[in-house]
Design a protein around this motif. Structure first.
Motif, PDB file in Angstrom:
ATOM      1  N   GLU A  94       0.831  -1.208   0.000  1.00 43.68           N
ATOM      2  CA  GLU A  94       0.000   0.000   0.000  1.00 43.68           C
ATOM      3  C   GLU A  94       0.867   1.262   0.000  1.00 43.68           C
ATOM      4  O   GLU A  94       0.541   2.254  -0.656  1.00 43.68           O
ATOM      5  N   ALA A  95       1.987   1.233   0.747  1.00 36.37           N
ATOM      6  CA  ALA A  95       2.910   2.378   0.753  1.00 36.37           C
ATOM      7  C   ALA A  95       3.534   2.566  -0.627  1.00 36.37           C
ATOM      8  O   ALA A  95       3.702   3.696  -1.094  1.00 36.37           O
ATOM      9  N   ALA A  96       3.867   1.469  -1.294  1.00 35.87           N
ATOM     10  CA  ALA A  96       4.414   1.560  -2.650  1.00 35.87           C
ATOM     11  C   ALA A  96       3.377   2.142  -3.606  1.00 35.87           C
ATOM     12  O   ALA A  96       3.698   3.001  -4.433  1.00 35.87           O
ATOM     13  N   LEU A  97       2.134   1.699  -3.475  1.00 36.63           N
ATOM     14  CA  LEU A  97       1.056   2.227  -4.318  1.00 36.63           C
ATOM     15  C   LEU A  97       0.884   3.731  -4.093  1.00 36.63           C
ATOM     16  O   LEU A  97       0.784   4.497  -5.054  1.00 36.63           O
ATOM     17  N   ASP A  98       0.873   4.155  -2.826  1.00 39.81           N
ATOM     18  CA  ASP A  98       0.741   5.589  -2.518  1.00 39.81           C
ATOM     19  C   ASP A  98       1.874   6.389  -3.145  1.00 39.81           C
ATOM     20  O   ASP A  98       1.660   7.446  -3.728  1.00 39.81           O
ATOM     21  N   ARG A  99       3.086   5.890  -3.032  1.00 38.39           N
ATOM     22  CA  ARG A  99       4.264   6.598  -3.546  1.00 38.39           C
ATOM     23  C   ARG A  99       4.225   6.720  -5.061  1.00 38.39           C
ATOM     24  O   ARG A  99       4.395   7.785  -5.626  1.00 38.39           O
ATOM     25  N   TRP A 100       4.019   5.607  -5.748  1.00 42.98           N
ATOM     26  CA  TRP A 100       4.090   5.612  -7.216  1.00 42.98           C
ATOM     27  C   TRP A 100       2.835   6.177  -7.862  1.00 42.98           C
ATOM     28  O   TRP A 100       2.867   6.609  -9.010  1.00 42.98           O
ATOM     29  N   SER A 101       1.725   6.219  -7.130  1.00 41.22           N
ATOM     30  CA  SER A 101       0.505   6.826  -7.666  1.00 41.22           C
ATOM     31  C   SER A 101       0.618   8.340  -7.768  1.00 41.22           C
ATOM     32  O   SER A 101      -0.205   8.977  -8.426  1.00 41.22           O
ATOM     33  N   MET A 102       1.614   8.909  -7.127  1.00 39.51           N
ATOM     34  CA  MET A 102       1.844  10.349  -7.270  1.00 39.51           C
ATOM     35  C   MET A 102       2.311  10.686  -8.682  1.00 39.51           C
ATOM     36  O   MET A 102       2.119  11.794  -9.167  1.00 39.51           O
ATOM     37  N   LEU A 103       2.937   9.712  -9.351  1.00 43.44           N
ATOM     38  CA  LEU A 103       3.478   9.935 -10.694  1.00 43.44           C
ATOM     39  C   LEU A 103       2.487   9.611 -11.804  1.00 43.44           C
ATOM     40  O   LEU A 103       2.511  10.238 -12.859  1.00 43.44           O
ATOM     41  N   CYS A 104       1.670   8.601 -11.583  1.00 42.66           N
ATOM     42  CA  CYS A 104       0.725   8.173 -12.613  1.00 42.66           C
ATOM     43  C   CYS A 104      -0.394   7.382 -11.963  1.00 42.66           C
ATOM     44  O   CYS A 104      -0.228   6.864 -10.858  1.00 42.66           O
ATOM     45  N   PRO A 105      -1.545   7.259 -12.608  1.00 41.53           N
ATOM     46  CA  PRO A 105      -2.659   6.521 -12.027  1.00 41.53           C
ATOM     47  C   PRO A 105      -2.374   5.012 -11.989  1.00 41.53           C
ATOM     48  O   PRO A 105      -2.136   4.394 -13.024  1.00 41.53           O
ATOM     49  N   LEU A 106      -2.374   4.455 -10.780  1.00 38.16           N
ATOM     50  CA  LEU A 106      -2.060   3.037 -10.593  1.00 38.16           C
ATOM     51  C   LEU A 106      -3.107   2.355  -9.718  1.00 38.16           C
ATOM     52  O   LEU A 106      -3.837   3.010  -8.975  1.00 38.16           O
ATOM     53  N   ARG A 107      -3.116   1.041  -9.797  1.00 35.80           N
ATOM     54  CA  ARG A 107      -3.921   0.238  -8.881  1.00 35.80           C
ATOM     55  C   ARG A 107      -3.080  -0.970  -8.464  1.00 35.80           C
ATOM     56  O   ARG A 107      -2.126  -1.368  -9.144  1.00 35.80           O
TER      57      ARG A 107
END
Length: 111
Positions: A94-107
C-alpha cells in the motif's frame, strides 16, 4: 567441545556437546519460511488522468512494477527500456502504491 570439558568462555561451566550438522540442517528444513506474496502495480485505465498519461508516457505494458511482500518490507522490480533491472523497497504494498501513484494513475493487484 565435548560435554565434560570446562570452557573458559562460560567461566568453567561445561558446554553441551554440539548436535551433528545433519541434525541441525534437518531441523531447519522442517520449518519452511513463509512464501512471499506477489503483486503488481498496474496502470489504472479507470482513472480520469489515464488517457493523458498514456498519450504522454506511452508505457510498454500495463504493469509499472512487479512486487513481492516479505514479512517486514516489499521489494519492487521492473526492467527499464534498456532492459536493465530497476528495484525499489517500501514498507508495504500500500505504501508503494501511494508513492508511485503520485506519478501516474495506478492500482494494486495481488497475484
Amino acid at each position: 567441545m565435548s560435554s565434560g570439558k570446562p570452557c573458559v568462555a562460560t567461566e568453567g561451566e561445561a558446554v553441551p556437546a554440539e548436535r551433528p550438522v545433519e541434525e541441525r540442517i534437518a531441523e531447519v528444513l522442517r520449518v519452511a519460511p513463509p512464501a512471499p506474496r506477489q503483486f503488481a502495480l498496474l496502470f489504472d485505465p479507470e482513472e480520469d488522468e489515464y488517457a493523458e498519461f498514456l498519450a504522454a508516457a506511452r508505457p510498454a505494458g500495463p504493469v509499472l512494477w512487479w512486487g513481492v511482500q516479505l514479512p517486514d518490507r516489499v521489494l519492487l522490480y521492473r526492467t527499464d527500456r534498456a532492459g536493465r533491472l530497476d528495484t525499489a523497497r517500501h514498507a508495504s504494498a500500500e505504501a508503494a502504491l501511494d508513492r508511485w501513484s503520485m506519478l501516474c494513475p495506478l492500482r494494486l493487484a495481488w497475484l
